[in-house]
Scaffold this motif. Structure first.
Motif, PDB file in Angstrom:
ATOM      1  N   CYS A   6       0.844  -1.193   0.000  1.00  0.00           N
ATOM      2  CA  CYS A   6       0.000   0.000   0.000  1.00  0.00           C
ATOM      3  C   CYS A   6       0.882   1.247   0.000  1.00  0.00           C
ATOM      4  O   CYS A   6       1.757   1.396   0.853  1.00  0.00           O
ATOM      5  CB  CYS A   6      -0.909   0.005   1.231  1.00  0.00           C
ATOM      6  SG  CYS A   6      -1.844   1.541   1.387  1.00  0.00           S
ATOM      7  N   THR A  61      -4.983   1.858  -3.276  1.00  0.00           N
ATOM      8  CA  THR A  61      -3.650   2.337  -2.909  1.00  0.00           C
ATOM      9  C   THR A  61      -2.614   1.214  -2.904  1.00  0.00           C
ATOM     10  O   THR A  61      -1.422   1.483  -2.792  1.00  0.00           O
ATOM     11  CB  THR A  61      -3.664   3.006  -1.510  1.00  0.00           C
ATOM     12  OG1 THR A  61      -4.301   2.128  -0.584  1.00  0.00           O
ATOM     13  CG2 THR A  61      -4.423   4.328  -1.543  1.00  0.00           C
ATOM     14  N   HIS A 116      -0.085   4.103   0.702  1.00  0.00           N
ATOM     15  CA  HIS A 116      -0.553   5.048   1.718  1.00  0.00           C
ATOM     16  C   HIS A 116      -0.039   4.684   3.103  1.00  0.00           C
ATOM     17  O   HIS A 116       0.464   5.528   3.823  1.00  0.00           O
ATOM     18  CB  HIS A 116      -2.086   5.097   1.706  1.00  0.00           C
ATOM     19  CG  HIS A 116      -2.646   6.170   2.596  1.00  0.00           C
ATOM     20  ND1 HIS A 116      -3.111   5.909   3.870  1.00  0.00           N
ATOM     21  CD2 HIS A 116      -2.781   7.495   2.408  1.00  0.00           C
ATOM     22  CE1 HIS A 116      -3.515   7.028   4.409  1.00  0.00           C
ATOM     23  NE2 HIS A 116      -3.344   8.006   3.554  1.00  0.00           N
ATOM     24  N   CYS A 117      -0.179   3.392   3.493  1.00  0.00           N
ATOM     25  CA  CYS A 117       0.199   3.022   4.866  1.00  0.00           C
ATOM     26  C   CYS A 117       1.332   1.998   4.922  1.00  0.00           C
ATOM     27  O   CYS A 117       1.812   1.670   5.998  1.00  0.00           O
ATOM     28  CB  CYS A 117      -1.010   2.486   5.629  1.00  0.00           C
ATOM     29  SG  CYS A 117      -1.536   0.846   5.109  1.00  0.00           S
ATOM     30  N   PHE A 144       1.203  -1.189   4.138  1.00  0.00           N
ATOM     31  CA  PHE A 144       0.723  -2.560   4.329  1.00  0.00           C
ATOM     32  C   PHE A 144       1.177  -3.443   3.163  1.00  0.00           C
ATOM     33  O   PHE A 144       1.076  -3.054   2.007  1.00  0.00           O
ATOM     34  CB  PHE A 144      -0.815  -2.542   4.410  1.00  0.00           C
ATOM     35  CG  PHE A 144      -1.443  -3.894   4.601  1.00  0.00           C
ATOM     36  CD1 PHE A 144      -1.655  -4.406   5.874  1.00  0.00           C
ATOM     37  CD2 PHE A 144      -1.836  -4.648   3.500  1.00  0.00           C
ATOM     38  CE1 PHE A 144      -2.240  -5.647   6.046  1.00  0.00           C
ATOM     39  CE2 PHE A 144      -2.421  -5.902   3.667  1.00  0.00           C
ATOM     40  CZ  PHE A 144      -2.622  -6.395   4.942  1.00  0.00           C
ATOM     41  N   CYS A 148      -5.245   0.589   6.012  1.00  0.00           N
ATOM     42  CA  CYS A 148      -5.704   1.975   6.190  1.00  0.00           C
ATOM     43  C   CYS A 148      -7.100   2.218   5.607  1.00  0.00           C
ATOM     44  O   CYS A 148      -7.611   3.330   5.691  1.00  0.00           O
ATOM     45  CB  CYS A 148      -4.698   2.936   5.565  1.00  0.00           C
ATOM     46  SG  CYS A 148      -4.559   2.769   3.771  1.00  0.00           S
ATOM     47  N   CYS A 169      -7.480  -1.415   1.013  1.00  0.00           N
ATOM     48  CA  CYS A 169      -6.349  -1.759   1.883  1.00  0.00           C
ATOM     49  C   CYS A 169      -6.847  -2.176   3.267  1.00  0.00           C
ATOM     50  O   CYS A 169      -7.561  -1.407   3.919  1.00  0.00           O
ATOM     51  CB  CYS A 169      -5.395  -0.577   2.011  1.00  0.00           C
ATOM     52  SG  CYS A 169      -4.059  -0.906   3.176  1.00  0.00           S
TER      53      CYS A 169
END
Ligand SMILES: [Zn+2]
Length: 402
Positions: A374, A396, A376-377, A379, A391, A388
């Motif tokens: 991911c 993402t 964004h986070c 993961f 998050c 995801c």
């Protein structure tokens, strides 16, 4: 009033965080109450004023002594709830909810709803608060009913109901309703929802992929693309659909659109594209596609696919030379594994054993590797999830090089 205030501050109990939160909150509550009491003194009897303030002080005292259930009882026993005290009750309930004491919040808010003298606006507010409590407790059905009741009473969809209802419908995988509320959120609260709406349409298609009619599929697909023309997932679904219906030319068009939407996902299209060309017995088309993409965006699995084809067309040596050349430019474990495979086939029995040791080591290493991450986070996972799990953002998670 002043006397009580002084008493609270100098009381010798343990002054830890929970107390601090309660005190700050109830000092505010007391200020509000005293303001209203002062303002309405002329209109109301002094007896009511006294009993109201007494109730609040008793309730406050229970809270300060960490006896929240007794405090809740006191607040519930208070008979009069009007526009002036409603906010206080709602605030006390919300305080409990935010502290994770949902059952107490529910008792307070349920009590509010049971009052016959609430105005319509007050009842709507109480319904929404109770809805928040149930949502917090994970009781989605009950929360949904309360929000819908609030909407019914208000005659239009109240802004505070939209987001929670969207959360509920996404959780319950009710995609048609989720789309409806995402559109409302976009229209009423001006939050950009196009990316998410496109994913909802993809979920809608995916949920009945095998049962959908051609017309319905095309309708959803057009709506998804209209919401977000950059949605890679729409193209992947379209490609899959037409492959399943043996229309490989249309499938190729869909898969090739991914390059312009988000080149990071090209790796997801290499295998199906190669299959499409093979199904069409179009070796020239496959060759041209592979080398065109190799020049424009040399993805790892593109290189691996070309290696496979070269091995098939021209033998192990040509394939090995090709992959070595590209490993120099773009080192990768998967490429290394493919190279050892090719070397094993070309060497004598003694060397083969050595290469096989190396190969099994690489395989062990790759087995637990996460192929997706991911943006964004951070993961990581072995499969491409569009929502995801880390998050809860849509779209993402991307393929990554290993
Ligand atoms: Zn994430």
């Amino acid at each position: 009033m002043h006397h009580h205030y002084h008493h609270i501050i100098s009381h010798p109990f343990h002054f830890h965080f929970i107390h601090a939160v309660y005190i700050v909150f109830f000092v505010l509550v007391l200020l509000v109450i005293s303001f209203y009491l002062g303002r309405s003194a002329q209109r109301r009897s002094s007896r009511r004023k006294l009993s109201l303030s007494k109730h609040y002080f008793v309730g406050l005292n229970y809270l300060l002594n960490e006896q929240p259930d007794k405090a809740v009882d006191v607040f519930i026993r208070m008979l009069d709830v009007d526009s002036e005290t409603l906010e206080t009750h709602v605030a006390i309930g919300s305080l409990f909810r935010r502290r994770g004491e949902v059952e107490r919040a529910i008792r307070i808010h349920q009590n509010l709803i049971s009052k016959p003298n609430l105005s319509r606006a007050m009842r709507i507010q109480a319904l929404i608060e109770l809805g928040h409590d149930y949502l917090h407790a994970g009781l989605y059905d009950r929360a949904e009913r309360l929000y819908l009741e609030a909407i019914d009473m208000g005659g239009k969809v109240a802004a505070p109901c939209i987001k929670p209802l969207l959360t509920i419908y996404q959780h319950e995988k009710e995609w048609v309703k989720a789309i409806q509320y995402a559109q409302l959120l976009q229209a009423q609260l001006k939050e950009p929802m196009n990316t998410i709406i496109a994913h909802y349409y993809c979920e809608l298609i995916g949920a009945s992929f095998l049962q959908l009619t051609d017309t319905k599929f095309k309708e959803y697909l057009a709506l998804a693309l209209a919401a977000d023309p950059k949605c890679v997932r729409v193209s992947l679904i379209e490609g899959e659909w037409y492959m399943r219906h043996n229309d490989f030319k249309t499938a190729i068009k869909a898969y090739k659109r991914v390059k312009d939407q988000d080149a990071d996902y090209i790796s997801e299209t290499v295998e199906p594209l190669a299959t499409c060309y093979e199904k069409l017995h179009d070796e020239t088309g496959l060759h041209d596609y592979l080398y065109q993409y190799l020049n424009e965006s040399p993805r790892l699995n593109l290189i691996l696919t070309i290696t496979d084809k070269l091995q098939l067309w021209h033998g192990d040596k040509v394939a090995a030379d090709f992959i070595v050349e590209h490993l120099r430019k773009q080192p990768s474990i998967q490429g290394l594994q493919r190279l050892t495979e090719l070397y094993i086939k070309q060497t004598n029995a003694e060397d083969q054993q050595r290469w096989q040791v190396l190969q099994s080591l690489i395989q062990d290493f790759l087995r637990d590797k996460m192929r997706y991450q991911c943006g964004h986070c951070g993961f990581t996972s072995k499969t491409l999830d569009w929502l995801c799990p880390g998050c809860r953002h849509w779209g993402t998670i991307k393929p990554q090089l290993i």
